[in-house]
Write a protein that holds these residues in place. Structure first.
Motif, PDB file in Angstrom:
ATOM      1  N   PRO A   8       1.264  18.333  72.872  1.00 20.18           N
ATOM      2  CA  PRO A   8       2.436  18.256  73.748  1.00 20.18           C
ATOM      3  C   PRO A   8       3.028  19.635  73.988  1.00 20.18           C
ATOM      4  CG  PRO A   8       3.005  17.537  71.533  1.00 20.18           C
ATOM      5  CD  PRO A   8       1.514  17.720  71.553  1.00 20.18           C
ATOM      6  N   ARG A   9       3.511  19.850  75.204  1.00 19.26           N
ATOM      7  CA  ARG A   9       4.171  21.116  75.539  1.00 19.26           C
ATOM      8  C   ARG A   9       5.688  21.010  75.454  1.00 19.26           C
ATOM      9  NH1 ARG A   9       2.938  22.753  81.122  1.00 19.26           N
ATOM     10  NH2 ARG A   9       4.132  24.595  80.486  1.00 19.26           N
ATOM     11  N   ALA A  38       4.760  23.790  65.479  1.00 24.02           N
ATOM     12  CA  ALA A  38       4.778  23.416  66.895  1.00 24.02           C
ATOM     13  C   ALA A  38       5.315  24.567  67.747  1.00 24.02           C
ATOM     14  CB  ALA A  38       5.627  22.162  67.091  1.00 24.02           C
ATOM     15  N   VAL A  39       6.385  25.201  67.281  1.00 22.42           N
ATOM     16  CA  VAL A  39       6.958  26.345  68.005  1.00 22.42           C
ATOM     17  C   VAL A  39       5.971  27.495  68.048  1.00 22.42           C
ATOM     18  CG1 VAL A  39       8.786  28.086  67.969  1.00 22.42           C
ATOM     19  CG2 VAL A  39       9.349  25.691  67.509  1.00 22.42           C
ATOM     20  N   ASP A  40       5.307  27.764  66.914  1.00 25.54           N
ATOM     21  CA  ASP A  40       4.330  28.857  66.857  1.00 25.54           C
ATOM     22  C   ASP A  40       3.174  28.645  67.822  1.00 25.54           C
ATOM     23  OD1 ASP A  40       5.830  30.126  64.946  1.00 25.54           O
ATOM     24  OD2 ASP A  40       4.622  29.452  63.238  1.00 25.54           O
ATOM     25  N   HIS A  41       2.860  27.379  68.105  1.00 24.09           N
ATOM     26  CA  HIS A  41       1.787  27.064  69.045  1.00 24.09           C
ATOM     27  C   HIS A  41       2.276  27.049  70.494  1.00 24.09           C
ATOM     28  CE1 HIS A  41      -0.663  25.759  65.564  1.00 24.09           C
ATOM     29  NE2 HIS A  41      -1.683  25.883  66.384  1.00 24.09           N
ATOM     30  N   GLY A  42       3.532  27.389  70.715  1.00 21.26           N
ATOM     31  CA  GLY A  42       4.045  27.490  72.075  1.00 21.26           C
ATOM     32  C   GLY A  42       4.713  26.251  72.621  1.00 21.26           C
ATOM     33  N   ALA A  43       4.898  25.223  71.801  1.00 21.75           N
ATOM     34  CA  ALA A  43       5.574  24.015  72.283  1.00 21.75           C
ATOM     35  C   ALA A  43       7.068  24.292  72.466  1.00 21.75           C
ATOM     36  CB  ALA A  43       5.372  22.870  71.301  1.00 21.75           C
ATOM     37  N   HIS A  44       7.642  23.643  73.459  1.00 25.67           N
ATOM     38  CA  HIS A  44       9.074  23.753  73.714  1.00 25.67           C
ATOM     39  C   HIS A  44       9.757  22.614  72.957  1.00 25.67           C
ATOM     40  CE1 HIS A  44      12.184  25.545  76.408  1.00 25.67           C
ATOM     41  NE2 HIS A  44      12.800  24.417  76.098  1.00 25.67           N
ATOM     42  N   VAL A  45      10.393  22.927  71.849  1.00 19.47           N
ATOM     43  CA  VAL A  45      11.017  21.904  71.002  1.00 19.47           C
ATOM     44  C   VAL A  45      12.492  21.784  71.352  1.00 19.47           C
ATOM     45  CG1 VAL A  45      11.600  21.227  68.642  1.00 19.47           C
ATOM     46  CG2 VAL A  45       9.366  22.279  69.128  1.00 19.47           C
ATOM     47  N   VAL A  46      12.894  20.559  71.694  1.00 18.71           N
ATOM     48  CA  VAL A  46      14.265  20.277  72.116  1.00 18.71           C
ATOM     49  C   VAL A  46      14.883  19.259  71.164  1.00 18.71           C
ATOM     50  CG1 VAL A  46      15.689  19.271  73.938  1.00 18.71           C
ATOM     51  CG2 VAL A  46      13.759  20.743  74.532  1.00 18.71           C
ATOM     52  N   GLU A 209       4.327  15.465  83.219  1.00 16.20           N
ATOM     53  CA  GLU A 209       4.723  14.231  82.536  1.00 16.20           C
ATOM     54  C   GLU A 209       3.802  13.933  81.363  1.00 16.20           C
ATOM     55  OE1 GLU A 209       4.966  10.935  85.179  1.00 16.20           O
ATOM     56  OE2 GLU A 209       6.128  12.013  86.701  1.00 16.20           O
ATOM     57  N   GLU A 210       2.533  14.266  81.505  1.00 20.94           N
ATOM     58  CA  GLU A 210       1.536  13.931  80.483  1.00 20.94           C
ATOM     59  C   GLU A 210       1.662  14.761  79.221  1.00 20.94           C
ATOM     60  OE1 GLU A 210       0.851  14.719  83.636  1.00 20.94           O
ATOM     61  OE2 GLU A 210       0.420  12.699  84.423  1.00 20.94           O
ATOM     62  N   ASP A 211       2.458  15.831  79.274  1.00 20.17           N
ATOM     63  CA  ASP A 211       2.536  16.758  78.138  1.00 20.17           C
ATOM     64  C   ASP A 211       3.832  16.633  77.359  1.00 20.17           C
ATOM     65  OD1 ASP A 211       0.022  17.800  78.598  1.00 20.17           O
ATOM     66  OD2 ASP A 211       0.763  19.346  79.957  1.00 20.17           O
ATOM     67  N   THR A 212       4.392  15.412  77.296  1.00 19.76           N
ATOM     68  CA  THR A 212       5.676  15.200  76.635  1.00 19.76           C
ATOM     69  C   THR A 212       5.533  14.268  75.431  1.00 19.76           C
ATOM     70  OG1 THR A 212       6.148  13.408  78.207  1.00 19.76           O
ATOM     71  CG2 THR A 212       7.019  15.592  78.732  1.00 19.76           C
ATOM     72  N   LEU A 213       6.296  14.575  74.396  1.00 19.07           N
ATOM     73  CA  LEU A 213       6.323  13.794  73.159  1.00 19.07           C
ATOM     74  C   LEU A 213       7.776  13.622  72.737  1.00 19.07           C
ATOM     75  CD1 LEU A 213       4.977  12.654  70.467  1.00 19.07           C
ATOM     76  CD2 LEU A 213       5.119  15.019  69.615  1.00 19.07           C
ATOM     77  N   LEU A 261       3.905  15.307  64.131  1.00 18.97           N
ATOM     78  CA  LEU A 261       3.657  16.681  64.592  1.00 18.97           C
ATOM     79  C   LEU A 261       2.391  17.257  63.977  1.00 18.97           C
ATOM     80  CD1 LEU A 261       7.315  18.061  64.512  1.00 18.97           C
ATOM     81  CD2 LEU A 261       6.001  17.297  66.504  1.00 18.97           C
ATOM     82  N   ASP A 262       2.106  16.874  62.750  1.00 19.17           N
ATOM     83  CA  ASP A 262       0.921  17.417  62.073  1.00 19.17           C
ATOM     84  C   ASP A 262      -0.384  16.975  62.727  1.00 19.17           C
ATOM     85  OD1 ASP A 262       2.392  18.869  60.291  1.00 19.17           O
ATOM     86  OD2 ASP A 262       2.195  17.462  58.626  1.00 19.17           O
ATOM     87  N   ARG A 263      -0.350  15.897  63.497  1.00 12.82           N
ATOM     88  CA  ARG A 263      -1.560  15.476  64.202  1.00 12.82           C
ATOM     89  C   ARG A 263      -1.963  16.501  65.265  1.00 12.82           C
ATOM     90  NH1 ARG A 263       0.757   9.755  65.810  1.00 12.82           N
ATOM     91  NH2 ARG A 263       1.228   8.983  63.722  1.00 12.82           N
ATOM     92  N   TYR A 264      -0.974  17.160  65.828  1.00 12.82           N
ATOM     93  CA  TYR A 264      -1.225  18.083  66.928  1.00 12.82           C
ATOM     94  C   TYR A 264      -1.127  19.553  66.520  1.00 12.82           C
ATOM     95  CZ  TYR A 264      -0.016  13.639  69.053  1.00 12.82           C
ATOM     96  OH  TYR A 264       0.041  12.293  69.353  1.00 12.82           O
ATOM     97  N   PHE A 265      -0.396  19.821  65.457  1.00 13.07           N
ATOM     98  CA  PHE A 265      -0.161  21.203  65.034  1.00 13.07           C
ATOM     99  C   PHE A 265      -0.414  21.311  63.522  1.00 13.07           C
ATOM    100  CE2 PHE A 265       2.825  20.052  68.432  1.00 13.07           C
ATOM    101  CZ  PHE A 265       2.398  20.902  69.435  1.00 13.07           C
ATOM    102  N   ALA A 266      -1.636  21.022  63.125  1.00 13.46           N
ATOM    103  CA  ALA A 266      -1.983  21.026  61.701  1.00 13.46           C
ATOM    104  C   ALA A 266      -1.908  22.433  61.126  1.00 13.46           C
ATOM    105  CB  ALA A 266      -3.378  20.452  61.496  1.00 13.46           C
ATOM    106  N   ALA A 267      -1.646  22.488  59.833  1.00 16.50           N
ATOM    107  CA  ALA A 267      -1.576  23.790  59.148  1.00 16.50           C
ATOM    108  C   ALA A 267      -2.934  24.472  59.213  1.00 16.50           C
ATOM    109  CB  ALA A 267      -1.156  23.583  57.711  1.00 16.50           C
TER     110      ALA A 267
END
Length: 267
Positions: A8-9, A38-46, A209-213, A261-267
């Motif tokens: 997700p972005r 998630a932030v380190d990978h460039g996701a916009h966290v709100v 729309e497809e890149d939202t979580l 979140l760990d499913r998409y941004f694993a350590a």
């Protein structure tokens, strides 16, 4: 090894019951680490919350979120985390709703948000219920104060009793949601929801729309979970909230948000 084919972005996170225990400011280490990745990978966290701005700022600062927007008061208040300024605010006239609910909910107490400062209250709230400065006022002063958020606690009653009492009540000119853990009702300006606010933000950011979580646990999260391409309900969320989600994760005690979140941004 599992290959991640989608990330997700734009990630919308509720606060209470999702990344912190209700009414508290402590984010579990696993959840904090997952948000950082998630932030380190460039996701916009709100952070998308029913909390007032005063109650949201400490979480933003604790997580070190920058370059983003905090959506507070269920979408009525937007706060830029870099300039630390309110960039959008929608208000409504609380008078008619307060007058209607005073007759309907004996012993209820009311508070209108003064954005960035605290609250004006009609009656005394339990300690810890309201963030920021709290000043008790008369009905006339409370009713005459435009606000982005009106909260009502029905003292001595259960969440179920409150939900049943207001089930068929017409409160014109507001959007209302009941809390599932406390006898607490939140009123917002008409048409204002987390989902509506996030859709506007998504357009502004140019995210598809497809890149939202989204992850949440309360009735005020329903529109947000429906909005997201992938909406996830916390394990302790009411059945009605879980039913609108695409998936259900663990509870707040199980660090359910971190598991997502760990499913998409694993350590």
């Amino acid at each position: 090894m599992v290959t991640v084919t989608w990330r997700p972005r734009l990630i919308a996170l509720d606060i209470d019951g999702t990344i912190t225990p209700v009414g508290r400011e402590d984010v579990a280490p696993a959840v904090r680490a997952a948000i950082d990745r998630a932030v380190d990978h460039g996701a916009h966290v709100v952070l998308s919350t029913g909390r007032s701005l005063v109650g949201t700022r400490p979480i933003v600062d604790d997580l070190g979120l920058r370059g983003t927007t905090a959506i507070c008061s269920n979408g009525a208040v937007w706060w830029d985390t870099d300039s630390r300024a309110v960039v959008r605010q929608v208000a409504f006239d609380p008078g008619p709703s307060v007058e209607r609910l005073r007759a309907l909910l004996p012993d209820a107490v009311f508070a209108v948000e003064v954005t960035g400062v605290g609250n004006l209250s009609l009656g005394r709230f339990p300690d810890g219920d309201l963030w920021g400065d709290v000043r008790e006022v008369t009905f006339a002063e409370l009713a005459a104060t435009p606000t982005s958020r009106l909260v009502v606690r029905w003292v001595g009653r259960t969440p179920e009793e409150l939900a049943l009492r207001v089930l068929d009540v017409d409160l014109p000119g507001v959007t209302a949601s009941c809390d599932h853990t406390e006898p607490w009702l939140t009123l917002s300006p008409p048409g204002v929801t987390k989902g509506a606010a996030l859709e506007e933000l998504r357009h502004a950011l140019g995210v598809s729309e497809e890149d939202t979580l989204a992850i949440g646990d309360g009735s005020n999260d329903v529109e947000m979970l429906r909005w997201a391409a992938h909406g996830v309900a916390m394990g302790q969320a009411p059945v009605a909230v879980q039913e609108v989600a695409d998936a259900v994760t663990g509870t707040i005690l199980d660090d359910g948000a971190a598991a997502v979140l760990d499913r998409y941004f694993a350590a």
